[in-house]
Design an enzyme around this catalytic site. Structure first.
Site: not given
Length: 227
Positions: A94, A172, A174
């Site tokens: 990002c 993302h 994560e």
């Protein structure tokens, strides 16, 4: 293999207690791949002494814009360029994706098309991969030599690879559904259009391919390829 996490922002206070800061998300994502980690809060001007201090580097997301005037951005760009020249593997997610592109000659701006939030699907070399997104800024012009790995109609530079040196992703991998829901509750209202926040919530139960991206990131650090 030791990975240095260059933390460029902090998670919302409301989510820190249960989910941890951004570095904790990446440690969970890459658990089981044989890495050790050290975090450097570059957003707070805490930088590594050298690009050789770790075996690889990971640049996190942030609420800040790569084009904004913050003290940590110029030294971070210098660090990125130095790591690139030294061929130390680097991954950016990002904001990390954006600041790396900017440091290497690309252009980042607030996208006129608005926000991309929640579960989104990307064409990854002909394969559909779903990941959670949370961004308005985009890499509008990629640096010379950066190759596109993934895109969709909203984001044409959703994943980039720079030879065997850098691998970056706009969404993302994560972020799990719990954290995305927390962002929709605590960071979205008044910023992201309400209809998009409703769509985020409606898609929370749909699967995403975070583990697949974790494997790609791990392979890039270890083998310098995402193929």
């Amino acid at each position: 293999m030791k990975i240095g996490i260059l933390q460029t922002g902090h998670a919302p206070d409301e989510l820190l207690r249960d989910r941890g800061d951004y570095d904790a998300h990446f440690q969970r994502l890459l658990d089981g791949h044989g890495f050790t980690f050290e975090t450097y809060n570059v957003v707070d001007m805490s930088f590594p002494e050298s690009v050789t201090q770790c075996d690889g580097w990971l640049v996190t997301g942030s609420k800040h814009g790569a084009y904004e005037d913050h003290p940590f951005i110029p030294p971070l760009e210098d660090f990125i360029r130095e790591a690139y020249e030294a061929r130390i593997p680097m991954v950016g997610i990002c904001f990390g994706h954006q600041i790396i592109a900017q440091a290497l000659g690309g252009h980042v701006e607030k996208f006129a098309g608005g926000w991309s939030v929640g579960r989104r699907e990307y064409d990854w070399n002909g394969e559909v991969i779903a990941l959670n997104a949370w961004h308005q800024d985009q890499v509008i012009r990629r640096p010379e030599g950066a190759k596109v790995l993934a895109a969709n109609d909203f984001c044409e530079n959703a994943a980039l690879v720079y030879e065997d040196r850098i691998f970056t992703v706009q969404p993302h991998p994560e972020f799990d559904s719990t954290f995305i829901e927390g962002l929709a509750i605590h960071r979205g209202p008044g910023v992201v259009p309400e209809n998009q926040l409703q769509e985020v919530v409606a898609n929370l139960d749909r699967p995403v391919n975070n583990n697949q991206l974790a494997a790609k990131i791990a392979r890039f650090f270890k083998e310098r390829t995402v193929a």
